[in-house]
Design a protein around this motif. Structure first.
Motif, PDB file in Angstrom:
ATOM      1  N   PRO A  64       0.820  -1.222   0.000  1.00 38.23           N
ATOM      2  CA  PRO A  64       0.000   0.000   0.000  1.00 38.23           C
ATOM      3  C   PRO A  64       0.850   1.267   0.000  1.00 38.23           C
ATOM      4  N   GLY A  65       2.000   1.208   0.651  1.00 41.17           N
ATOM      5  CA  GLY A  65       2.873   2.385   0.711  1.00 41.17           C
ATOM      6  C   GLY A  65       3.506   2.757  -0.615  1.00 41.17           C
ATOM      7  N   THR A  66       3.576   1.818  -1.569  1.00 40.23           N
ATOM      8  CA  THR A  66       4.197   2.119  -2.869  1.00 40.23           C
ATOM      9  C   THR A  66       3.311   2.993  -3.741  1.00 40.23           C
ATOM     10  N   VAL A  67       2.019   3.036  -3.466  1.00 44.00           N
ATOM     11  CA  VAL A  67       1.069   3.690  -4.378  1.00 44.00           C
ATOM     12  C   VAL A  67       1.407   5.162  -4.580  1.00 44.00           C
ATOM     13  N   GLY A  68       1.811   5.863  -3.524  1.00 41.20           N
ATOM     14  CA  GLY A  68       2.095   7.285  -3.635  1.00 41.20           C
ATOM     15  C   GLY A  68       3.538   7.619  -3.932  1.00 41.20           C
ATOM     16  N   LYS A  69       4.358   6.621  -4.215  1.00 43.81           N
ATOM     17  CA  LYS A  69       5.773   6.875  -4.485  1.00 43.81           C
ATOM     18  C   LYS A  69       5.989   7.165  -5.966  1.00 43.81           C
ATOM     19  N   MET A  70       7.001   7.941  -6.236  1.00 40.15           N
ATOM     20  CA  MET A  70       7.347   8.249  -7.619  1.00 40.15           C
ATOM     21  C   MET A  70       8.299   7.182  -8.152  1.00 40.15           C
ATOM     22  N   THR A  71       8.331   7.005  -9.479  1.00 40.26           N
ATOM     23  CA  THR A  71       9.194   5.990 -10.073  1.00 40.26           C
ATOM     24  C   THR A  71      10.594   6.572 -10.299  1.00 40.26           C
ATOM     25  N   PHE A  77       8.641   1.616  -7.334  1.00 39.02           N
ATOM     26  CA  PHE A  77       7.244   1.406  -7.694  1.00 39.02           C
ATOM     27  C   PHE A  77       6.424   2.636  -7.357  1.00 39.02           C
ATOM     28  N   GLY A  78       5.499   2.995  -8.242  1.00 43.67           N
ATOM     29  CA  GLY A  78       4.577   4.086  -7.994  1.00 43.67           C
ATOM     30  C   GLY A  78       3.214   3.727  -8.551  1.00 43.67           C
ATOM     31  N   GLY A  79       2.145   4.332  -8.006  1.00 42.61           N
ATOM     32  CA  GLY A  79       0.809   3.991  -8.468  1.00 42.61           C
ATOM     33  C   GLY A  79       0.536   2.511  -8.281  1.00 42.61           C
ATOM     34  N   PHE A  80      -0.055   1.895  -9.305  1.00 37.97           N
ATOM     35  CA  PHE A  80      -0.357   0.459  -9.275  1.00 37.97           C
ATOM     36  C   PHE A  80       0.654  -0.352 -10.088  1.00 37.97           C
ATOM     37  N   LEU A 223      -8.742   8.445  -7.562  1.00 40.47           N
ATOM     38  CA  LEU A 223      -7.344   8.006  -7.585  1.00 40.47           C
ATOM     39  C   LEU A 223      -6.773   8.103  -8.998  1.00 40.47           C
ATOM     40  N   ALA A 224      -7.597   7.732  -9.989  1.00 43.37           N
ATOM     41  CA  ALA A 224      -7.149   7.796 -11.378  1.00 43.37           C
ATOM     42  C   ALA A 224      -6.866   9.241 -11.786  1.00 43.37           C
ATOM     43  N   SER A 225      -7.698  10.167 -11.322  1.00 43.14           N
ATOM     44  CA  SER A 225      -7.508  11.578 -11.672  1.00 43.14           C
ATOM     45  C   SER A 225      -6.218  12.136 -11.071  1.00 43.14           C
ATOM     46  N   LYS A 226      -5.757  11.523  -9.981  1.00 41.13           N
ATOM     47  CA  LYS A 226      -4.509  11.951  -9.339  1.00 41.13           C
ATOM     48  C   LYS A 226      -3.314  11.114  -9.823  1.00 41.13           C
ATOM     49  N   ASN A 227      -3.563  10.271 -10.820  1.00 42.16           N
ATOM     50  CA  ASN A 227      -2.524   9.418 -11.412  1.00 42.16           C
ATOM     51  C   ASN A 227      -1.965   8.401 -10.424  1.00 42.16           C
ATOM     52  N   TYR A 228      -2.784   7.969  -9.445  1.00 42.28           N
ATOM     53  CA  TYR A 228      -2.359   6.943  -8.493  1.00 42.28           C
ATOM     54  C   TYR A 228      -2.642   5.532  -8.997  1.00 42.28           C
ATOM     55  N   THR A 229      -3.383   5.392 -10.086  1.00 38.55           N
ATOM     56  CA  THR A 229      -3.782   4.043 -10.509  1.00 38.55           C
ATOM     57  C   THR A 229      -3.064   3.583 -11.775  1.00 38.55           C
ATOM     58  N   HIS A 230      -2.034   4.295 -12.196  1.00 41.11           N
ATOM     59  CA  HIS A 230      -1.370   3.873 -13.432  1.00 41.11           C
ATOM     60  C   HIS A 230      -0.683   2.515 -13.225  1.00 41.11           C
TER      61      HIS A 230
END
Length: 519
Positions: A64-71, A77-80, A223-230
């Motif tokens: 869960p912590g990886t979702v908000g991280k940048m690549t 890992f970032g998003g999905f 989440l998709a609008s914030k680019n968290y689900t890519h």
């Protein structure tokens, strides 16, 4: 009584439940009960329990912590994006079920590394076991460290309990309920622990959705609008380029499940091959759903944080001359000062520091403990089994009575508990905040020789009889892999990610081909 003490009471009650299960499952147990559960395990119990073993505290906290991280930088890992690796896992489970399980059942193995002894020689058998013991000990203690550290920071530190004591007590708990029954016990306890983990996951998702007054589809759209689900990273130079992440995930599963005594001893404890395949494929399908749910939870945690007063920011650091960007949330403590929370700390911080209601804290702590024990009990049992069966040849030892064998096995079990404790303390000293990727990177170095050795045995007919040649190859391959990784990372734009294990396996395979017997 304060909340920390109440949560610790729940941990204690949970552990008592495990001891009760251990008592009933370990009665009349012998070494075969410990090693392979007397081949009487139910496939559906093994499948469900393996979810907890596979997920562990890493999935519960770190994914869960990886979702908000940048690549970028240390947080790949970032998003999905992690889900591409999960798809690779899924493909890998089919390969394990189609190629490796039939081989193990045909040979009626207690330890899967016996195959290497029969295919090559005693040297290969012992090398395979040693690489497994090193790999599993490091991987399991990294996972254990993550959970122990959370318990320490958010519960026990305020009570004046030192980290070393927390780690020691938890390991002693694991030792107590696996001491007698081994696999026969953990097949049952892992099922219980997986149940609590999934209940915790669902409970947290339902609460956050209710608190935010959102349905699941509405939350996903935000989440998709914030680019968290890519899901897909198309940058071929990135560590998480989707094709190499899928391939890396596939080979990690083949190595960390199919060539791993801990995971396979549960599978070969099932009564027949057909049911063992059912177990593997059911488990594979379930993981697709559960991992997606954990990533969705990660996105919800970020939404909840922003909705409840967290100050969003991005930390910019320079790693090897390149920018590394990490999303963080600043929370004000009771004194009014801001504390940055990121990655692995976000879920426990929200759950245990008053941002969620107390009943969610209880659900979280039970889920966390349920994630902790399966990654520890199976590993401790498996390394003990491998050492006894592969290195000491205890099953075929005619010089000791069964009672003496059991006594020796228990002493070895205790020694590995001490080793696990030392390794946890080493991880505490390292204090890496991106443990999910650290584990994958370590696996690339330690499981790669196993991957190459098994592949050479299965897909070629060559023999290797020259003394120490297999040992030299399997030691050199990780060293060369490290040098290649260092040169590529520091002198090119390309970043080697989870495909590290493929490179290591190929180097091992090529090295074995060079030292093979001439026809």
């Amino acid at each position: 009584m304060d909340s920390a003490k109440v949560l610790l009471i729940f941990v204690f009650v949970y552990f008592i439940g495990l001891l009760v299960i251990s008592y009933f499952t370990s009665r009349n147990s012998d070494n075969q009960s410990f090693f392979i559960g007397n081949k009487k395990s139910k496939w559906w119990l093994v499948a469900f329990g393996m979810i907890g073993t596979s997920l562990s505290g890493v999935t519960f906290i770190s994914v869960p912590g990886t979702v908000g991280k940048m690549t970028a930088g240390n947080y790949p890992f970032g998003g999905f994006e992690y889900y591409m690796m999960v798809i690779g896992f899924f493909i890998g489970y089919f390969i394990v079920a189609g190629i490796l399980l039939p081989l193990y059942y045909k040979m009626n193995l207690t330890s899967i590394y016996t195959y290497l002894g029969k295919r090559f020689n005693v040297e290969a058998h012992k090398i395979g076991s040693l690489f497994f013991i090193i790999s599993r000990a490091i991987g399991a203690t990294a996972r254990l460290y993550l959970v122990v550290n959370v318990l320490q920071i958010f519960l026990l530190e305020g009570l004046g309990v030192p980290f070393w004591l927390t780690a020691l007590v938890i390991l002693l708990m694991v030792l107590l309920y696996t001491f007698e029954g081994g696999v026969k016990t953990i097949v049952i306890t892992d099922t219980l622990q997986t149940s609590f983990m999934i209940i915790s996951l669902v409970g947290c998702i339902v609460y956050i959705l209710s608190n935010l007054n959102l349905s699941a589809p509405e939350a996903f759209d935000i989440l998709a609008s914030k680019n968290y689900t890519h899901f897909i990273n198309t940058d071929i130079n990135s560590k998480t380029f989707f094709l190499k992440t899928i391939l890396g995930g596939m080979f990690i599963t083949i190595a960390m499940t199919g060539l791993d005594q801990e995971m396979m001893q549960k599978n070969i404890s099932v009564d027949n091959l057909k049911n063992s395949k059912k177990n593997m494929l059911t488990f594979a399908g379930t993981l697709l759903v559960v991992n997606l749910a954990f990533l969705f939870l990660g996105g919800l945690l970020y939404l909840f944080a922003m909705q409840n007063g967290a100050e969003y920011a991005q930390l910019v650091d320079v790693v090897n001359g390149k920018e590394s960007i990490t999303n963080v949330f600043g929370f004000k403590d009771t004194a009014g000062s801001v504390k940055n929370i990121m990655g692995d700390d976000l879920f426990p911080a929200l759950s245990l520091q008053g941002y969620f209601p107390f009943f969610i804290s209880i659900i979280f702590i039970i889920g966390l403990i349920s994630a902790l024990f399966p990654s520890a009990d199976g590993a401790l049992t498996a390394v003990t089994s491998s050492y006894c069966v592969d290195l000491l040849n205890l099953n075929d030892d005619q010089t000791r009575t069964e009672k003496q064998k059991k006594s020796l096995r228990m002493r070895i079990h205790l020694v590995f508990t001490v080793i696990f404790f030392v390794l946890i303390m080493i991880f505490k000293a390292i204090n890496d905040k991106s443990i999910v990727y650290l584990i994958m990177e370590i696996a690339g170095y330690t499981y790669g020789p196993l991957l190459g050795l098994f592949a050479f045995g299965i897909f070629t007919k060559y023999h290797i009889s020259k003394k120490y040649s297999i040992l030299i190859v399997t030691l050199l391959a990780p060293i060369v892999t490290y040098l290649i990784n260092y040169l590529v990372t520091n002198f090119t734009d390309y970043k080697i990610g989870v495909e590290l294990i493929i490179l290591n396996g190929l180097l091992t395979f090529f090295g074995l081909w060079l030292v093979k017997d001439k026809k």
